[in-house]
Design an enzyme around this catalytic site. Structure first.
Site, PDB file in Angstrom:
ATOM      1  N   TYR A  79      52.907  24.149 -10.609  1.00  0.00           N
ATOM      2  CA  TYR A  79      51.997  23.919  -9.141  1.00  0.00           C
ATOM      3  C   TYR A  79      50.872  23.756  -9.584  1.00  0.00           C
ATOM      4  O   TYR A  79      50.373  22.402  -9.087  1.00  0.00           O
ATOM      5  CB  TYR A  79      52.418  25.052  -8.142  1.00  0.00           C
ATOM      6  CG  TYR A  79      51.543  25.030  -6.873  1.00  0.00           C
ATOM      7  CD1 TYR A  79      51.758  24.192  -6.064  1.00  0.00           C
ATOM      8  CD2 TYR A  79      50.368  25.731  -6.939  1.00  0.00           C
ATOM      9  CE1 TYR A  79      50.798  24.140  -4.924  1.00  0.00           C
ATOM     10  CE2 TYR A  79      49.359  25.869  -5.978  1.00  0.00           C
ATOM     11  CZ  TYR A  79      49.611  24.937  -5.068  1.00  0.00           C
ATOM     12  OH  TYR A  79      48.817  25.074  -3.741  1.00  0.00           O
TER      13      TYR A  79
ATOM     14  N   LYS B 106      48.757  20.107  -9.142  1.00  0.00           N
ATOM     15  CA  LYS B 106      47.425  19.939  -8.259  1.00  0.00           C
ATOM     16  C   LYS B 106      46.049  19.396  -9.166  1.00  0.00           C
ATOM     17  O   LYS B 106      45.258  18.652  -8.635  1.00  0.00           O
ATOM     18  CB  LYS B 106      47.020  21.510  -7.549  1.00  0.00           C
ATOM     19  CG  LYS B 106      47.967  21.760  -6.685  1.00  0.00           C
ATOM     20  CD  LYS B 106      48.056  20.976  -5.297  1.00  0.00           C
ATOM     21  CE  LYS B 106      47.166  21.206  -4.485  1.00  0.00           C
ATOM     22  NZ  LYS B 106      47.156  20.558  -3.065  1.00  0.00           N
TER      23      LYS B 106
END
Ligand SMILES: NC(=O)c1ccc[n+]([C@@H]2O[C@H](COP(=O)([O-])OP(=O)(O)OC[C@H]3O[C@@H](n4cnc5c(N)ncnc54)[C@H](OP(=O)(O)O)[C@@H]3O)[C@@H](O)[C@H]2O)c1
Length: 283
Positions: free
Chosen positions: A125, A129
């Site tokens: 994740y 980002k």
């Protein structure tokens, strides 16, 4: 000023729209139902028709552990979706604000990270980002990137709601005590984001409520303030294995906010007190 907010059905987007509406700004909040950001053509058409002055991009694939098993979906939403929005923003000359995370850092050491520290994400994740940050930077100049952490808001799931739920059935809980960071109350953050987007002080920022704590200290304060009799045992990260690795050091400096004339958010314990009150009113 016409401001499009993605992630309206989530925690942060919801409060950004609410705060902007209170200020008399022309706020358009959207969830996935209104616009799936992974559909490039739909994104183009939507933005071309709306012609917003600014886009506050709060939508993301945020299931951190699940992301380790759903890499393609996570990449598609976080990187591709962000890219399509940024390209469309460029076409209509809209300012762009991308909400990022403390998870872009490796999370070692004990001192607060500053915006110029090298990123080195340790979970998928966080990786997506950071890749999104690079994509928006390659496309846009009128750009804010705001790294936030440990988010809680009225509209959605978060650590506080989980703790309060567990307090109904437990009088003792084990909570990780060696990951240190700062909670971020979306009600407070929304005000800062809207102050920012109305300026041209572009760049990368970090924004959380003031003060640092561990998850165990956060849980203790939640129980203290809400009058729940729950004993918190601080455990180590190793004693609470998760699919995605979490950084132990999520401390972020907010000095850049001050240097640019923005008001930092209040201390996290005060924000928590306000939130618990907001939850009561909501019930
Ligand atoms: N939560 C945290 O602790 C945390 C920490 C650091 C940074 N952040 C960042 O802060 C931002 C806001 O987080 P949050 O906690 O408010 O998120 P959230 O509550 O999990 O909400 C996620 C939002 O993204 C939308 N979304 C997901 N997939 C989409 C798609 N394909 N197309 C359009 N919309 C889509 C969801 O819409 P639907 O509900 O309609 O599917 C929802 O509105 C995110 O960028 C996140 O990465 C969060």
């Amino acid at each position: 000023m016409k401001i499009l907010v993605t992630g309206y059905t989530g925690q942060l987007g919801y409060d950004v729209v609410k705060e902007g509406t209170k200020r008399g700004l022309d706020m358009i909040g959207i969830g996935q139902k209104e616009l799936d950001i992974t559909k490039e053509k739909d994104v183009q058409t939507f933005i071309q028709e709306l012609k917003p002055d600014a886009i506050v991009h709060c939508a993301a694939y945020t299931a951190v552990d699940q992301a380790e098993d759903q890499k393609e979906i996570c990449w598609n939403v976080n990187v591709n979706g962000t890219k399509y929005l940024a390209e469309a923003a460029k076409e209509v000359n809209a300012k762009f604000m991308f909400i990022s995370t403390d998870y872009v850092y490796k999370g070692e050491g004990t001192t607060p990270f500053v915006e110029t520290d090298p990123a080195d994400p340790i979970n998928y994740y966080g990786y997506t980002k950071y890749e999104s940050e690079k994509v928006v930077q390659s496309l846009l100049n009128d750009l804010f990137i705001v790294r936030i952490s440990w988010v809680f808001g009225i509209n959605g799931k978060n650590f506080i709601k989980t703790m309060l739920g567990l307090a109904e059935t437990h009088d003792e809980l084990n909570v990780v005590g060696d990951q240190i960071g700062s909670p971020t109350y979306t009600f407070d953050l929304a005000k800062l984001l809207l102050d920012m987007i109305q300026t041209d002080k572009y760049g990368i920022y970090q924004a959380t409520n003031e003060g640092f704590c561990s998850w165990a200290e956060f849980a203790e304060e939640i129980f203290k303030q809400s009058g729940k009799q729950v004993k918190v045992n601080a455990i180590t990260t190793e004693e609470y294995p998760t699919k995605a690795v979490r950084p132990k050091n999520s401390r972020m400096s907010k000095q850049k906010l001050v240097d640019n004339g923005f008001k930092p958010l209040r201390p996290w314990k005060e924000a928590l007190a306000h939130y618990l009150n907001e939850l009561k009113i909501e019930v």
